[in-house]
Design an enzyme around this catalytic site. Structure first.
Site, PDB file in Angstrom:
ATOM      1  N   HIS A 155       0.829  -1.222   0.000  1.00  0.00           N
ATOM      2  CA  HIS A 155       0.000   0.000   0.000  1.00  0.00           C
ATOM      3  C   HIS A 155       0.856   1.262   0.000  1.00  0.00           C
ATOM      4  O   HIS A 155       0.421   2.299   0.497  1.00  0.00           O
ATOM      5  CB  HIS A 155      -0.946   0.042   1.213  1.00  0.00           C
ATOM      6  N   SER A 276      13.698  22.025 -16.520  1.00  0.00           N
ATOM      7  CA  SER A 276      12.450  22.759 -16.688  1.00  0.00           C
ATOM      8  C   SER A 276      12.753  24.070 -17.404  1.00  0.00           C
ATOM      9  O   SER A 276      13.802  24.673 -17.175  1.00  0.00           O
ATOM     10  CB  SER A 276      11.843  23.035 -15.316  1.00  0.00           C
ATOM     11  N   LYS A 282      15.153  22.602 -11.386  1.00  0.00           N
ATOM     12  CA  LYS A 282      14.543  21.287 -11.612  1.00  0.00           C
ATOM     13  C   LYS A 282      15.419  20.314 -12.392  1.00  0.00           C
ATOM     14  O   LYS A 282      16.129  20.676 -13.306  1.00  0.00           O
ATOM     15  CB  LYS A 282      13.224  21.442 -12.387  1.00  0.00           C
ATOM     16  N   GLU A 289       9.156   8.774 -16.887  1.00  0.00           N
ATOM     17  CA  GLU A 289       7.749   9.163 -17.067  1.00  0.00           C
ATOM     18  C   GLU A 289       7.259   8.838 -18.465  1.00  0.00           C
ATOM     19  O   GLU A 289       6.126   8.382 -18.664  1.00  0.00           O
ATOM     20  CB  GLU A 289       7.571  10.662 -16.795  1.00  0.00           C
TER      21      GLU A 289
END
Ligand code: ARG
Length: 457
Positions: A155, A276, A282, A289
């Site tokens: 979980h 970024s 960043k 992804e």
């Protein structure tokens, strides 16, 4: 003039030419189409359906066309619809009338079926190689981190301590099954449809055994109607590819989490991260992804072709021309995802200390305290209750189980003695998992040994 123009009085509308054509995408099959045609021409000559000389001329012409295509000298024509008719036209332009004999005892229906199978055989082999490379990387990382302690989760909550080597070897099993699945799928791809004709077989005494041997297939499609009708082998492949993507996607999701400041278990290498355009600080795990994102695309390809084939009456229907974009897209993306994922995990930095630190919180040794009580005679369900109270006490006091003194342990049960202090150390929790296939070192060593046997390394 169309190759099939004889019975037509008018030419097709140009919008139909565009719409009907598959050459924009099926030109990818040129090599396999020519390979199939060369085998077919050889067979026609061997079986005296055309003369040996005619067969030779055709084969020579096809070899030259292959070279021209590879040298970038050929511009395919939309008006010629597909790769088959483009190549046939190139052949007759080159060798004259005799080129028109190539299509004897053959239809584009068995021709496309054999092309796809030849193509897919090569691609499955290549994907299997890439899977093996990745499996090899897993072995290397696992060996280096056989004792690197980290939290195991259920979980997404800290559950029990494990090691990174164990975690990675879990993925080894998953990708090994993906490998096995493709290997199994290959058996059904490696069956030869050529010689089926349009749907009913042909009136010529063809030698399909010869075709099978020449093209290296292991079997011949037994029923010609089936041979030209089904694309189940494409569906099976894309389904196997979807499973690979699902596994990649899960691993990517974990790496994205681990790469966050919140987890801080790994750091992606600069060469596998991006920045970024607005936030200068960043460093994003875009590669992971994107692999996760492309998984949806591959599932889409699977549903595309499943839906395409649903409800088609036997035998060939033009709908089936649409099998190629999802197939090609799947092959390309799975290959690049496997390759880039492999490099990404090879180059990422693993922050062992942070992984270990994370095991200190979350009462990950609670189950081990319960097991300790059981071994001293308490029933498991009662032990569960006792340790539950102990955890509650710790939460209230802001302590971990490891911070409790022997006196505090005694509050919960008298059978807890000095040796509990050792038993709850994270390293002991891992080492004491003596069951087969556990996270203990000896058990992971066995997994690595059998992995190496499989990979021959
Ligand atoms: N371009 C077609 C395809 O990819 C080849 C088979 C065409 N056969 C036919 N009877 N129209 O499916």
């Amino acid at each position: 003039m169309k190759l099939w123009g004889g019975r037509f009085e008018k030419s097709t509308a140009s919008i139909v030419d565009q719409f009907n054509a598959s050459i924009v995408f099926d030109q990818k099959l040129y090599k396999h189409d020519i390979m199939g045609s060369i085998a077919h021409a050889k067979m026609l000559g061997q079986s005296n359906i055309i003369t040996k000389e005619e067969s030779q001329k055709i084969i020579q012409g096809l070899i030259e066309i292959l070279k021209d295509i590879e040298d970038g000298k050929v511009a395919f024509e939309i008006g010629l619809e597909d790769i088959h008719m483009n190549i046939e036209k190139l052949l007759t332009d080159r060798i004259g009338e005799v080129g028109k004999k190539l299509h004897t005892a053959r239809s584009r229906n068995d021709q496309i079926a054999v092309d796809i199978r030849l193509f897919l055989r090569d691609e499955i082999k290549e994907i299997c190689e890439k899977l093996k490379t990745l499996l090899g990387t897993f072995v290397v990382i696992s060996e280096a981190h056989i004792e690197t302690v980290m939290p195991g989760y259920t979980h997404l909550q800290r559950a029990q301590p494990i090691t990174l080597g164990y975690h990675i070897m879990a993925y080894f099993q998953m990708f090994k099954r993906d490998y096995d699945r493709l290997e199994d799928c290959y058996k059904r791809v490696n069956v030869m449809p050529l010689g089926a004709g349009a749907l009913a077989g042909t009136t010529y005494a063809t030698d399909r055994e010869f075709l099978k041997e020449t093209l290296g297939f292991s079997e011949i499609c037994e029923n010609s109607l089936d041979a030209v009708s089904d694309r189940d082998f494409v569906i099976e492949f894309i389904s196997g590819a979807s499973m690979i993507m699902m596994h990649l996607s899960r691993f990517c999701e974990e790496l994205i989490l681990w790469n966050s400041a919140e987890f801080n278990f790994i750091e992606m290498d600069d060469s596998y991260s991006t920045g970024s355009s607005i936030m200068p600080q960043k460093k994003n795990p875009d590669v992971a992804e994107l692999i996760r994102g492309k998984t949806g695309r591959i599932y889409g390809n699977l549903f595309n072709i499943l839906t395409l084939m649903k409800g088609l009456p036997l035998a060939y229907n033009k709908d089936m021309q649409e099998d190629k974009p999802p197939l090609f897209d799947t092959v390309e993306n799975v290959k690049v995802c496997l390759e880039i994922f492999n490099e990404m995990v090879k180059t990422m930095k693993i922050k062992k200390e942070n992984m270990k630190k994370a095991t200190k919180e979350g009462f990950m040794n609670a189950t081990d305290v319960a097991d300790y009580l059981v071994k001293k005679g308490m029933a498991f369900r009662s032990a569960h209750e006792v340790v539950g109270k102990m955890v509650l006490y710790c939460i209230q006091k802001g302590k971990g189980i490891d911070d409790l003194t022997l006196e505090e342990f005694k509050i919960f049960s008298n059978i807890l003695t000095e040796d509990i202090l050792d038993a709850i150390k994270i390293e002991s929790c891992i080492a004491s998992k003596i069951s087969q296939g556990s996270t203990a070192k000896g058990s992971i060593e066995k997994m690595i040994k059998s992995a190496k046997d499989f990979l021959n390394i």
